[in-house]
Design an enzyme around this catalytic site. Sequence first.
Site, mmCIF file in Angstrom:
data_model
loop_
_atom_site.group_PDB
_atom_site.id
_atom_site.type_symbol
_atom_site.label_atom_id
_atom_site.label_comp_id
_atom_site.label_asym_id
_atom_site.label_seq_id
_atom_site.Cartn_x
_atom_site.Cartn_y
_atom_site.Cartn_z
ATOM 1 N N HIS A 182 0.893 -1.285 -0.433
ATOM 2 C CA HIS A 182 0.396 0.023 -0.449
ATOM 3 C C HIS A 182 1.016 0.997 -0.137
ATOM 4 O O HIS A 182 1.871 1.407 0.951
ATOM 5 C CB HIS A 182 -0.890 -0.003 1.284
ATOM 6 C CG HIS A 182 -1.400 1.182 0.823
ATOM 7 N ND1 HIS A 182 -3.012 0.946 0.739
ATOM 8 C CD2 HIS A 182 -1.818 1.887 1.688
ATOM 9 C CE1 HIS A 182 -3.365 1.881 0.850
ATOM 10 N NE2 HIS A 182 -3.087 3.049 1.799
ATOM 11 N N CYS A 183 1.425 2.292 -0.867
ATOM 12 C CA CYS A 183 1.807 3.288 -1.341
ATOM 13 C C CYS A 183 0.868 3.847 -0.341
ATOM 14 O O CYS A 183 -0.404 4.564 -1.633
ATOM 15 C CB CYS A 183 2.369 3.625 -2.273
ATOM 16 S SG CYS A 183 2.833 4.589 -2.601
ATOM 17 N N PRO A 184 0.921 5.111 0.898
ATOM 18 C CA PRO A 184 0.664 6.571 0.908
ATOM 19 C C PRO A 184 0.733 7.508 -0.042
ATOM 20 O O PRO A 184 0.089 8.397 0.537
ATOM 21 C CB PRO A 184 1.531 6.280 2.028
ATOM 22 C CG PRO A 184 3.076 5.537 2.104
ATOM 23 C CD PRO A 184 2.289 4.775 1.311
#
Length: 292
Positions: free
Chosen positions: A124-126
């Site tokens: 998951h890439c913020p």
Amino acid sequence: MDAWPAKKNKISSAPFLWDYSPAIPIIAAVISLSVISNFLATSFTDPGILPRAENIEVIELDRQIAEEHNPHHDPAVPRPRFREATINGERVKMKYCTTCRFYRPPRCSHCAVCDNCVLMFDHHCPWVGNCIGQRNYCYFYRFVFCLSVLILYLFSCSVAHICLLSQNMPFGDVMRKTPGSAVVIIICFFTIWSIFGLSCFHTYLLCSDLTTNEDLKGIYRKKRRAAVQTSTSSAPDWHNQEPKNPFYSGSLKSFTGRLFKSRLPSVLDANGYINDQPTIVIQVPKFPPETR
């Protein structure tokens, strides 16, 4: 250019380099557009979210499991936590997701941030505000790769700008006339290490046909497992074998397959309608009077 007129002193390097070659700022603009477009595609593309199982699907799954593992319908027998699938001769475990209520396909994982199961979950890439999975990983890699190229390109152009001006004026005057180039050099110098390192890391993952999730967990890492067999046992030491990646088919094929393969369609409902209280109809077979 022996002299650079004072009226043309600009903070940006683009007007200065345009006189040397218009292609220099045009290339920077093209790379910037590529970075922005891939960033937006990564953010707004469905990464491969699997919809949660409906009640009727859970009932059918429990019926199949009961026929396979619990023929006497003993309520004390729990649902198996794992199922196994054979892929290219290797056994792959599929874990049951208690939130989505189905056995996750191979390479699928549940994202703790998005609270969804994602096909070929990478991470998951913020920074893009989205999961990176099967359907948007190619956009994410292109975004990171183009961004690293853009940083290197801007760094080189800013250095060239300052070096060319330094030939005709003292270095202190150059810094006062082009503060923007100095700021770009400092920012690029401190950011290129992380961006370029991330680009190299994902290039390695592509060539190895791995995801970030698999690499961090070391699922297919080339390490011999700890032996657990006793000295008196004569059984083969299968615990001491190297785990193999059943999805690996060569570096070039893995790299091109994940980047240039046609994108699979989304399995999400485009209407976005969810029935929270579905009606389940169970048909009871009718028997003739003489068979009752």
